[in-house]
Write a protein that holds these residues in place. Structure first.
Motif, mmCIF file in Angstrom:
data_model
loop_
_atom_site.group_PDB
_atom_site.id
_atom_site.type_symbol
_atom_site.label_atom_id
_atom_site.label_comp_id
_atom_site.label_asym_id
_atom_site.label_seq_id
_atom_site.Cartn_x
_atom_site.Cartn_y
_atom_site.Cartn_z
ATOM 1 N N LYS A 1 40.885 80.467 72.493
ATOM 2 C CA LYS A 1 41.574 80.455 73.783
ATOM 3 C C LYS A 1 40.781 81.262 74.803
ATOM 4 O O LYS A 1 40.315 82.363 74.516
ATOM 5 C CB LYS A 1 42.966 81.084 73.662
ATOM 6 N N ASP B 1 47.921 76.086 67.747
ATOM 7 C CA ASP B 1 47.703 77.521 67.599
ATOM 8 C C ASP B 1 47.865 77.872 66.124
ATOM 9 O O ASP B 1 48.559 77.167 65.386
ATOM 10 C CB ASP B 1 48.719 78.288 68.454
ATOM 11 N N ASP C 1 50.581 80.855 77.704
ATOM 12 C CA ASP C 1 49.545 79.907 77.288
ATOM 13 C C ASP C 1 50.015 78.462 77.437
ATOM 14 O O ASP C 1 49.217 77.581 77.750
ATOM 15 C CB ASP C 1 49.098 80.183 75.858
#
Length: 148
Positions: free
Chosen positions: A119, A67, A19
């Protein structure tokens, strides 16, 4: 002053190397003058933001992509510490996570996240998301002046 008059510093708080890579590539494809720094856990994020330890000379970011599922200190804890600090509290924080749980969304907004983004599932969607973030947060929004 528009954010596009100077490079925009973005702090990515993400523990997944894939990511991190996808986010770097997506912002590069968005073709804006951005600097994307990545840290891999919540504790490291706070050291970066408070300019402690190895991050003593780190530049203060204009925007944080956070996150939630992080080692050592989760994203909600990081967001709470940001909002509890008078100098950091104006910093725009966008939660960028894989969680679609209503509890995570509710808690993020209760802790004053500026946005909650899920995401994307593929690289092309990462580029679209980066472009949307850039268009809104870097082109349209007036960000608070850097205080640190």
């Amino acid at each position: 002053m528009s954010c596009l008059d100077v490079p925009v510093d973005i702090l990515l708080v993400e523990d997944n190397p894939r990511d991190i890579r996808l986010t770097h590539e997506a912002f590069k494809e968005a073709d804006l003058d951005t600097s994307l720094q990545a840290v891999r856990d919540g504790h490291e994020a706070l050291e970066f933001l408070f300019q402690q330890g190895e991050y003593e000379a780190a530049s203060y970011p204009d925007l944080v992509l956070l996150d939630l599922n992080l080692p050592r200190k989760d994203g909600h804890q990081v967001l709470k510490e940001i909002r509890d600090d008078s100098e950091l509290s104006p910093l725009p924080v966008l939660v960028l996570t894989s969680s679609e749980a209503e509890e995570d969304i509710r808690e993020s907004y209760e802790l004053a996240a500026n946005a909650y983004l899920t995401k994307p599932s593929n690289p092309d969607e990462f580029v679209s998301l980066a472009q949307a973030v850039a268009n809104f947060w870097l082109k349209s929004v007036q960000l608070p002046p850097v205080s640190a």
